[in-house]
Design a protein around this motif. Structure first.
Motif, short mmCIF file in Angstrom:
data_model
loop_
_atom_site.label_atom_id
_atom_site.label_comp_id
_atom_site.label_asym_id
_atom_site.label_seq_id
_atom_site.Cartn_x
_atom_site.Cartn_y
_atom_site.Cartn_z
N UNK A 145 0.98 -1.29 -0.37
CA UNK A 145 0.09 -0.19 0.31
C UNK A 145 1.07 1.44 -0.03
N UNK A 146 0.83 2.30 -1.13
CA UNK A 146 1.81 3.20 -1.05
C UNK A 146 1.10 3.93 -1.38
N UNK A 147 1.54 5.39 -0.83
CA UNK A 147 1.26 6.79 -0.65
C UNK A 147 2.45 7.88 -0.76
N UNK A 148 2.22 8.92 -1.58
CA UNK A 148 2.88 9.86 -2.15
C UNK A 148 2.49 11.20 -1.92
N UNK A 149 3.36 12.34 -1.25
CA UNK A 149 2.38 12.71 -0.49
C UNK A 149 4.05 14.21 -1.30
N UNK A 153 -10.28 -3.80 13.11
CA UNK A 153 -10.61 -3.83 11.54
C UNK A 153 -11.04 -2.81 11.57
N UNK A 154 -11.59 -1.89 11.04
CA UNK A 154 -12.10 -0.43 10.31
C UNK A 154 -11.18 0.65 10.55
N UNK A 155 -11.73 1.70 9.84
CA UNK A 155 -10.71 2.70 9.59
C UNK A 155 -10.05 3.55 10.95
N UNK A 156 -9.08 4.25 10.45
CA UNK A 156 -7.74 4.29 11.01
C UNK A 156 -6.92 5.66 10.29
N UNK A 206 15.36 19.77 7.84
CA UNK A 206 16.41 21.35 8.25
C UNK A 206 14.89 22.21 8.19
N UNK A 207 15.60 22.38 9.32
CA UNK A 207 14.10 24.01 9.26
C UNK A 207 12.74 24.44 9.44
N UNK A 208 12.19 22.88 8.77
CA UNK A 208 10.64 22.68 8.84
C UNK A 208 10.42 21.78 9.38
N UNK A 209 8.75 21.57 9.70
CA UNK A 209 8.76 20.75 10.20
C UNK A 209 7.69 20.22 9.18
N UNK A 210 7.36 18.94 8.72
CA UNK A 210 6.85 17.87 7.02
C UNK A 210 5.60 17.25 8.21
N UNK A 211 4.24 17.24 7.97
CA UNK A 211 3.71 16.12 7.99
C UNK A 211 2.35 15.93 7.26
N UNK A 212 2.06 14.64 7.32
CA UNK A 212 1.54 13.51 5.82
C UNK A 212 0.34 13.07 7.09
N UNK A 213 -1.13 12.86 6.65
CA UNK A 213 -1.73 12.25 7.13
C UNK A 213 -2.44 10.95 5.94
N UNK A 214 -2.72 9.84 6.46
CA UNK A 214 -3.05 9.24 4.83
C UNK A 214 -4.25 8.08 5.97
N UNK A 215 -5.14 8.51 5.91
CA UNK A 215 -6.40 6.99 6.10
C UNK A 215 -5.77 5.68 5.98
N UNK A 216 -6.26 4.86 6.19
CA UNK A 216 -6.70 3.33 5.95
C UNK A 216 -7.82 2.49 6.25
#
Length: 134
Positions: A28-32, A109-112, A121-131
């Motif tokens: 299962x792959x996701x690219x953001x 089982x169910x939505x997560x 360096x210099x910034x926080x990154x945040x990625x949200x993925x529903x499964x």
């Protein structure tokens, strides 16, 4: 008669052997893309399943080079539901080559939701993925 049943059995087994890899599929792959960085997330099961699932995170800069030496955390949780205790876990990912790896133990089982946080360096990154765990 017996010869026909052996041939049929062999044909069925051969068909299963040929088709089985397609049934299991790929990760299962996701690219953001976030603030000029590419975040690739891969779970070793597709769809994610009950129990342990390995998650791999790769962070690349704008030139496509892996970003090393960063902090990556994975928060996975099931959205609140009436009558159920909260299920919310945060794990620090460990470096594994040019990527970061963690094992998630999905207990229902169910939505997560999976929230990957990386501090480059210099910034926080945040990625949200529903499964949807099966």
């Amino acid at each position: 008669m017996r010869g026909n049943s052996i041939v049929r059995t062999l044909i069925v087994l051969l068909s299963v052997w040929i088709c089985a890899p397609a049934a299991y599929g790929r990760d299962f792959t996701v690219r953001r893309t976030v603030d000029g960085y590419t975040v690739d997330i891969a779970i070793n099961r597709n769809p994610p399943v009950l129990g342990p699932n390995r998650l791999k995170v790769e962070v690349k800069d704008s030139t496509g080079r892996p970003v090393a030496g960063i902090s990556v955390t994975v928060n996975y949780y099931m959205p609140p539901m009436p009558g159920m205790p909260p299920m919310n876990y945060t794990v620090k990912a460990q470096p594994q080559g040019a990527a970061y790896s963690v094992t998630m133990d999905l207990i229902m089982t169910g939505p997560w939701n999976i929230v990957v946080r990386a501090t480059v360096p210099g910034k926080p990154l945040r990625v949200t993925v529903p499964i949807d765990v099966r």
